[in-house]
Write a protein that holds these residues in place. Structure first.
Motif, PDB file in Angstrom:
ATOM      1  N   ASN A 195       0.772  -1.186  -0.205  1.00 36.62           N
ATOM      2  CA  ASN A 195      -0.436  -0.612  -0.420  1.00 36.62           C
ATOM      3  C   ASN A 195       0.843   1.251  -0.250  1.00 36.62           C
ATOM      4  N   ARG A 196       0.032   2.308  -0.569  1.00 36.58           N
ATOM      5  CA  ARG A 196       0.773   3.682   0.077  1.00 36.58           C
ATOM      6  C   ARG A 196       0.696   4.673   0.673  1.00 36.58           C
ATOM      7  N   LEU A 197       1.059   5.501   1.168  1.00 41.12           N
ATOM      8  CA  LEU A 197       0.275   6.482   1.800  1.00 41.12           C
ATOM      9  C   LEU A 197       1.608   7.609   1.518  1.00 41.12           C
ATOM     10  N   ARG A 198       0.948   8.792   1.267  1.00 36.33           N
ATOM     11  CA  ARG A 198       1.299  10.038   1.548  1.00 36.33           C
ATOM     12  C   ARG A 198       0.934  11.232   2.997  1.00 36.33           C
ATOM     13  N   VAL A 199       2.246  11.136   3.112  1.00 37.96           N
ATOM     14  CA  VAL A 199       3.103  12.034   4.765  1.00 37.96           C
ATOM     15  C   VAL A 199       1.727  12.883   4.567  1.00 37.96           C
ATOM     16  N   GLU A 200       1.915  14.196   3.389  1.00 40.25           N
ATOM     17  CA  GLU A 200       1.132  14.909   3.300  1.00 40.25           C
ATOM     18  C   GLU A 200      -0.531  15.073   3.729  1.00 40.25           C
ATOM     19  N   ASP A 201      -1.032  13.457   4.194  1.00 40.57           N
ATOM     20  CA  ASP A 201      -2.378  13.634   4.130  1.00 40.57           C
ATOM     21  C   ASP A 201      -3.048  13.332   5.685  1.00 40.57           C
ATOM     22  N   PHE A 202      -1.697  13.414   6.534  1.00 38.97           N
ATOM     23  CA  PHE A 202      -1.910  13.268   8.059  1.00 38.97           C
ATOM     24  C   PHE A 202      -2.200  14.657   8.720  1.00 38.97           C
ATOM     25  N   THR A 203      -3.233  14.607   9.126  1.00 37.94           N
ATOM     26  CA  THR A 203      -3.534  16.703   9.719  1.00 37.94           C
ATOM     27  C   THR A 203      -2.475  15.634  10.770  1.00 37.94           C
ATOM     28  N   ASN A 204      -2.582  14.890  11.703  1.00 41.27           N
ATOM     29  CA  ASN A 204      -0.997  15.124  12.967  1.00 41.27           C
ATOM     30  C   ASN A 204      -0.914  13.407  13.123  1.00 41.27           C
ATOM     31  N   PRO A 205       0.316  13.435  14.022  1.00 44.88           N
ATOM     32  CA  PRO A 205       0.629  12.175  14.524  1.00 44.88           C
ATOM     33  C   PRO A 205      -0.442  10.642  15.014  1.00 44.88           C
ATOM     34  N   GLU A 206      -1.437  11.316  15.513  1.00 43.12           N
ATOM     35  CA  GLU A 206      -2.869  10.987  15.877  1.00 43.12           C
ATOM     36  C   GLU A 206      -2.992  10.336  14.399  1.00 43.12           C
ATOM     37  N   ASP A 207      -3.477  10.808  13.731  1.00 42.46           N
ATOM     38  CA  ASP A 207      -4.202  10.694  12.754  1.00 42.46           C
ATOM     39  C   ASP A 207      -2.985   9.219  12.046  1.00 42.46           C
ATOM     40  N   MET A 208      -1.850   9.762  11.702  1.00 44.84           N
ATOM     41  CA  MET A 208      -0.865   9.101  11.352  1.00 44.84           C
ATOM     42  C   MET A 208      -0.551   7.381  11.805  1.00 44.84           C
TER      43      MET A 208
END
Length: 223
Positions: A136-149
């Motif tokens: 799978n692929r995730l974009r780091v910019e899509d996370f609003t905060n570390p909890e979300d990440m």
């Protein structure tokens, strides 16, 4: 979790650890690793990983028979503009490892290779390699905060996170939320296009495929 250096692996590892996941950054721990170097096998590269190994796989030698096989791989990506700038802060130690793995000469001085061009080559090669086997692929910019990440990474990696630990979650919130933990300059796609039009075109094509074509925070223009 892997990608090219500067894509946010340090942030991803610290976010997961705060939620109780036993995971290493640039080394393998109980639940796995968040590491750009583990995108390649050191036995195949023929050179030790550029960071001391820790955790259950401690060794100072290249041991092909002990090379880890990950059950799941998440490809973490970042806009090439910011990622290139972050890569320019890498030391000769990690640049040499990339040279062995990708054939990209690390010495920007003797070859008259601008740092951003070296970083552009590394960004394109590493991501091209990882996407051939990632689940799978995730974009780091899509996370609003570390909890979300951490929450999304736990879900994608089928990991157990202690999301009820609110005290720890509060520590993860801004202003400490930073994708890159070292200060760096800037790079642009315009600069890369002027130096290597073919590479720049391929990078933009890849970035758009990753979903950065319409992002206001990722300038892919050549002008």
């Amino acid at each position: 979790v892997t990608g090219i250096g500067g894509a946010g692996t340090n942030l991803a590892a610290s976010s997961l650890r705060r939620l109780g996941v036993t995971i290493g950054h640039e080394y393998i721990d109980g639940s796995g690793s968040v590491s750009w170097i583990h995108a390649v096998n050191d036995a195949v590269v023929g050179q030790q990983y550029p960071f001391p190994r820790k955790g259950p796989h401690i060794t100072t030698k290249i041991l092909p028979e002990h090379s880890p096989v990950f059950e799941k791989v998440i490809h973490l990506v970042r806009c090439p503009v910011g990622n290139m700038a972050g890569l320019t802060t890498h030391t000769n130690w990690t640049r040499d490892f990339i040279w062995r793995a990708a054939g990209i000469h690390p010495n920007t001085d003797s070859t008259n290779q601008p740092p951003c061009l070296w970083a552009a080559k590394a960004w394109f090669f590493w991501n091209s390699h990882v996407e051939t086997y990632a689940d799978n692929r995730l974009r780091v910019e899509d996370f609003t905060n570390p909890e979300d990440m951490a929450r999304i990474l736990c879900k994608e990696g089928s990991l157990s996170c202690f999301s009820s630990r609110r005290a720890h979650l509060q520590e993860l919130l801004a202003p400490n939320y930073r994708v890159h933990h070292r200060e760096h300059g800037t790079c642009s796609m315009k600069e890369i296009f002027e130096l290597d039009p073919k590479l720049a075109t391929e990078m933009v094509r890849m970035a758009r495929r990753y979903g950065y074509g319409s992002s206001k925070l990722c300038n892919l223009n050549f002008n």
